[in-house]
Design a protein around this motif. Sequence first.
Motif, mmCIF file in Angstrom:
data_model
loop_
_atom_site.group_PDB
_atom_site.id
_atom_site.type_symbol
_atom_site.label_atom_id
_atom_site.label_comp_id
_atom_site.label_asym_id
_atom_site.label_seq_id
_atom_site.Cartn_x
_atom_site.Cartn_y
_atom_site.Cartn_z
ATOM 1 N N VAL A 76 0.878 -1.235 -0.159
ATOM 2 C CA VAL A 76 0.143 -0.220 -0.182
ATOM 3 C C VAL A 76 0.879 1.198 -0.070
ATOM 4 C CG1 VAL A 76 -1.891 -1.071 1.088
ATOM 5 C CG2 VAL A 76 -0.239 0.126 2.553
ATOM 6 N N LEU A 210 -4.529 -0.420 -5.150
ATOM 7 C CA LEU A 210 -3.734 0.320 -4.479
ATOM 8 C C LEU A 210 -2.225 0.401 -4.652
ATOM 9 C CD1 LEU A 210 -5.212 0.085 -0.860
ATOM 10 C CD2 LEU A 210 -5.180 2.137 -2.402
ATOM 11 N N ASP A 214 -1.604 6.748 -7.296
ATOM 12 C CA ASP A 214 -3.008 7.202 -6.729
ATOM 13 C C ASP A 214 -3.803 7.373 -7.688
ATOM 14 O OD1 ASP A 214 -1.526 6.534 -4.560
ATOM 15 O OD2 ASP A 214 -1.639 8.701 -4.020
ATOM 16 N N ARG A 228 -6.098 2.783 1.785
ATOM 17 C CA ARG A 228 -4.628 2.809 2.523
ATOM 18 C C ARG A 228 -4.633 2.824 4.032
ATOM 19 N NH1 ARG A 228 -1.667 6.849 -0.539
ATOM 20 N NH2 ARG A 228 -0.951 5.075 -1.805
#
Length: 657
Positions: A76, A210, A214, A228
């Motif tokens: 993540v 993830l 982004d 996240r």
Amino acid sequence: MADRSFLPAAFWGTLALVAAMLFGLRLYDLWPAAASSADGTDLSRVILVYSFLPRAAVALVAGAALGLSGLLLQHVLRNPLAEPSTLGISAGAQLAMAAAQIYAHGLMEFSAGTVAFAGGVAAVALILGLTWRRGLEPVAVVLAGMMVALTANSLSAALILANGEYLFSLFIWGGGSLVQQSWEPTVSIGLRLVLGLLAAGLLLRPLAILGLDDQSARNLGVAVHTSRFLVIVLAVWIATTVVAEVGIIGFVGLAAPALATLSGARSLRQKLVATPLVGAILLWLTDGLVQVFSGPGGERVPTGAATALLGGPLLLWLLPRLKMFEWPSMGAQADTARRSPRPWSLILLTAAGVVAAAAVALSVGIGPRGWQIASGDVLPDLLEWRAPCVAVAAATGAMLGAAGVVIQRVTANPLASPEVLGVGAGAGAGLAIALMLGAALGLQLAASATGALAVLLVILSIGARGGLGPERLLFAGIAMNALCSAVLTAMIALGNQQSYTLLRWLSGSTNDAVAFDACIALSGAILLVAPLFLLTRWLDLLALGAPSAKALGLSVGPSRLVVIGLAALMTALAATYVGPLSFVGLIAPHLARLLGLGRAREQLAGAVALGALLMVLADWLSRIAVFPYQLPLGLFASLVGGPYLIYLLAKGVPRHG
């Protein structure tokens, strides 16, 4: 052609077989006596059922849990070096437990896991909050994690020193001992592991998304920040459960995902299966080796320290093989520092500030009746014990400032320093070995210098051989820091007089400084710093990089070795008195550059004066902050310097001008 996919399975199968054989050898020693017990109360049977078997089980579930936690954090954060140890989660959990043991013992009785979870969450929240502006860049996140971990460990050491034997066993346990007395830890960790795997399986699609950047994740409908955060909380929950039950186990969370990937696990689904298995095998094998090499007096090294001893070299080996800098590097936002038109006036003004600060530190303080200025007959009495502390503080600050200038220029890295690159920890490892051998003071200083020099040479040789950039050199420093810290942990875990000496060194206390210490520190500062002013041309050229320096006629190898040797000696001598953690070696060169002192001679003089000023002020403030107690000087300086490191990471750092 043979199927190469068979090779990783065979390799890990072989390691699992070796771990099982070590387990079998120990079982062979215990089984006859335990099996012959008729009523089930024989000591051998109790050891087998409630200690030996639970220990093997907890090694398997803890290794798998740490591997899963590390995989989730790395995925993540898109950072292959993120794991509970490098992000300060484990150290934050241990600090919370140490503080609760003293100030809120009822919380520990209620739920040690909850206390550990709160400490781990606080640590990771601090790191993420301070590095958010840089978009969770891997360099910033891991450096911030290292700062949080080092500071938390120093605070834990200070608490232990303040409370004596009451907490010393907690520090030994925190080194990661898998010795068991029941099946309860296995059940607790195993339950979290199962729930974590189920949660990861249910969140497989969001987790896969993830792993993208982004913007792509948002376009695919994932709430990036919320998702996240939830995954990080899950990973912290799993990792802090392990800390609460068995202490800090370092580098399994780093090694297991990396080795699973190198063994052929490509998709997230494959990694979720392979990583816990690899983690379980690694920890089971390491613990088996620890038991095999334990002496007649018991285990000399906790399993957690042993994993760190293995993990440091592993991280060094992984560095050239990891793709970690897909995001903007730390130098992308850097600006060239301005030049001052009157640099030596600024340097003289700073030197005058050192004298003024020393005068204040010697005469002004808090007494039983509040603030007081010493004068008359009282002043000589105070000078007898205050003057050595102030002199040691000024000398160590000057040496660390000078060492920071050398290291930043030689590595061409504005975030390098004796503390960040693990040079101070290397000095501590040398000191630990000297103490173990019962060496005299002179040999202790020589061993410290050797440890510091060895760390610097290893880091620079890695950079020269692999063509590593400034960011990867920082990670090499972090690896050496972890390796040397493991040596310290192993020594402290012995629980003897040398352990207390190392704990005092770790926190950086100058309370016991006497006139002899002041003479040694001041003489060392003069003898080691003065030659650098004759070598400032070398420092100017080395900052340009090896090719440019060679083109301008500099013999890079010998000149680099000379200045690095001086930096290592200064770091070792300074660390002997104020410990490995002050961040003055990072801050002083930056402040000098921000004042416009760009050339090597000017920056060196400014960093020496600023380093002395910072440490003298830190010594004074550490004495009055919690009167009538005195905080350790190195720890107090680090509490000021750590946030400044994060400020530099968030703002961007000026290049050498």
